[in-house]
Write an enzyme that holds these catalytic residues in place. Sequence first.
Site, PDB file in Angstrom:
ATOM      1  N   SER A   7       0.755  -1.235  -0.053  1.00 32.26           N
ATOM      2  CA  SER A   7       0.130   0.106   0.003  1.00 32.26           C
ATOM      3  C   SER A   7       0.915   1.268  -0.143  1.00 32.26           C
ATOM      4  O   SER A   7       2.006   1.184   0.560  1.00 32.26           O
ATOM      5  CB  SER A   7      -0.847  -0.013   1.192  1.00 32.26           C
ATOM      6  OG  SER A   7      -0.361   0.166   2.366  1.00 32.26           O
ATOM      7  N   LEU A   8       0.428   2.369  -0.225  1.00 29.94           N
ATOM      8  CA  LEU A   8       0.792   3.561  -0.284  1.00 29.94           C
ATOM      9  C   LEU A   8       0.778   4.243   0.803  1.00 29.94           C
ATOM     10  O   LEU A   8      -0.233   3.984   1.577  1.00 29.94           O
ATOM     11  CB  LEU A   8       0.562   4.545  -1.461  1.00 29.94           C
ATOM     12  CG  LEU A   8       0.498   3.925  -2.993  1.00 29.94           C
ATOM     13  CD1 LEU A   8      -0.030   5.067  -4.207  1.00 29.94           C
ATOM     14  CD2 LEU A   8       2.000   3.970  -3.291  1.00 29.94           C
ATOM     15  N   GLU A  13       4.413  12.922  -4.975  1.00 29.30           N
ATOM     16  CA  GLU A  13       3.273  12.914  -5.787  1.00 29.30           C
ATOM     17  C   GLU A  13       1.874  13.097  -4.856  1.00 29.30           C
ATOM     18  O   GLU A  13       1.949  12.637  -3.996  1.00 29.30           O
ATOM     19  CB  GLU A  13       3.167  12.206  -6.995  1.00 29.30           C
ATOM     20  CG  GLU A  13       3.100  10.588  -6.602  1.00 29.30           C
ATOM     21  CD  GLU A  13       3.055   9.706  -7.573  1.00 29.30           C
ATOM     22  OE1 GLU A  13       2.376   8.823  -7.720  1.00 29.30           O
ATOM     23  OE2 GLU A  13       4.530   9.499  -8.270  1.00 29.30           O
ATOM     24  N   LYS A  45      -1.727  11.969  -4.032  1.00 29.37           N
ATOM     25  CA  LYS A  45      -2.388  10.554  -3.767  1.00 29.37           C
ATOM     26  C   LYS A  45      -3.571  10.617  -4.344  1.00 29.37           C
ATOM     27  O   LYS A  45      -4.451  11.372  -3.614  1.00 29.37           O
ATOM     28  CB  LYS A  45      -1.950  10.012  -2.389  1.00 29.37           C
ATOM     29  CG  LYS A  45      -2.582   8.614  -2.461  1.00 29.37           C
ATOM     30  CD  LYS A  45      -2.159   8.208  -0.862  1.00 29.37           C
ATOM     31  CE  LYS A  45      -2.774   6.730  -0.456  1.00 29.37           C
ATOM     32  NZ  LYS A  45      -4.166   6.439  -0.739  1.00 29.37           N
ATOM     33  N   ARG A  86      -6.138  -5.335  -4.154  1.00 27.39           N
ATOM     34  CA  ARG A  86      -4.841  -5.536  -3.357  1.00 27.39           C
ATOM     35  C   ARG A  86      -4.872  -6.581  -2.434  1.00 27.39           C
ATOM     36  O   ARG A  86      -4.105  -7.263  -2.127  1.00 27.39           O
ATOM     37  CB  ARG A  86      -4.412  -4.286  -2.662  1.00 27.39           C
ATOM     38  CG  ARG A  86      -3.195  -4.262  -2.009  1.00 27.39           C
ATOM     39  CD  ARG A  86      -2.685  -3.210  -1.267  1.00 27.39           C
ATOM     40  NE  ARG A  86      -3.501  -2.232  -1.090  1.00 27.39           N
ATOM     41  CZ  ARG A  86      -3.437  -0.815  -1.789  1.00 27.39           C
ATOM     42  NH1 ARG A  86      -2.595  -0.537  -2.772  1.00 27.39           N
ATOM     43  NH2 ARG A  86      -4.239   0.339  -1.820  1.00 27.39           N
ATOM     44  N   GLU A 117      -5.304   2.739  -8.582  1.00 24.52           N
ATOM     45  CA  GLU A 117      -6.328   3.003  -7.812  1.00 24.52           C
ATOM     46  C   GLU A 117      -7.675   3.110  -8.594  1.00 24.52           C
ATOM     47  O   GLU A 117      -7.690   4.060  -9.533  1.00 24.52           O
ATOM     48  CB  GLU A 117      -6.190   4.197  -7.042  1.00 24.52           C
ATOM     49  CG  GLU A 117      -4.941   4.348  -6.133  1.00 24.52           C
ATOM     50  CD  GLU A 117      -5.226   3.548  -4.926  1.00 24.52           C
ATOM     51  OE1 GLU A 117      -6.138   3.901  -4.263  1.00 24.52           O
ATOM     52  OE2 GLU A 117      -4.159   2.746  -4.313  1.00 24.52           O
TER      53      GLU A 117
END
Length: 172
Positions: A23-24, A54, A56, A77, A113
């Site tokens: 995950s980010l 950047e 999100k 995910r 996403e």
Amino acid sequence: SQRVGHAPVSDFPKVHRPVAMLSLDNTYDEAELRAFFDRVVKGLDGDVPVFSVEPKIDGFGIELTYKTGTLVLGATRGDGRIGEDVTHNLRTIGSVPLRIEGDAPELVEVRGEVYLPIAAFKALNERRAEAGEPTFANPRNSAAGSIRQLDPSLAAERPLSVWCYGIGAVRG
């Protein structure tokens, strides 16, 4: 004919991926960013880090798998290693390419996403309220719920979009 074509499914098949889909992370203020920076620097033993920052997209993590340029699998995910096959719903999103044009590799996993743009979310909630249906709490949960519908026609009715940002496995 390629975007909506599956009957409702009773269960989502599990997808095991060879390269984990992590995950980010995000931060909301300078103190959190500084704490992150300090943790990174501490772990580098004097090396100087280089960062890429950047905006999100707050959406629902997915992975699109293409074989010789054709979309063959779309998965959530999940826990990073095991997701769920939601190809039938991802095919309904107009911004999901069903084919990669040009010289495509034998296999490529594209990560991104699924999200509901704010204006589309507001318009969707207005339509739902006018129809006497319950409104959605927020765009992210609306997108996630849309992708996890058993009936792809329900996902197709939602104004979803996709933002791709990374690559998983690549072969050939």
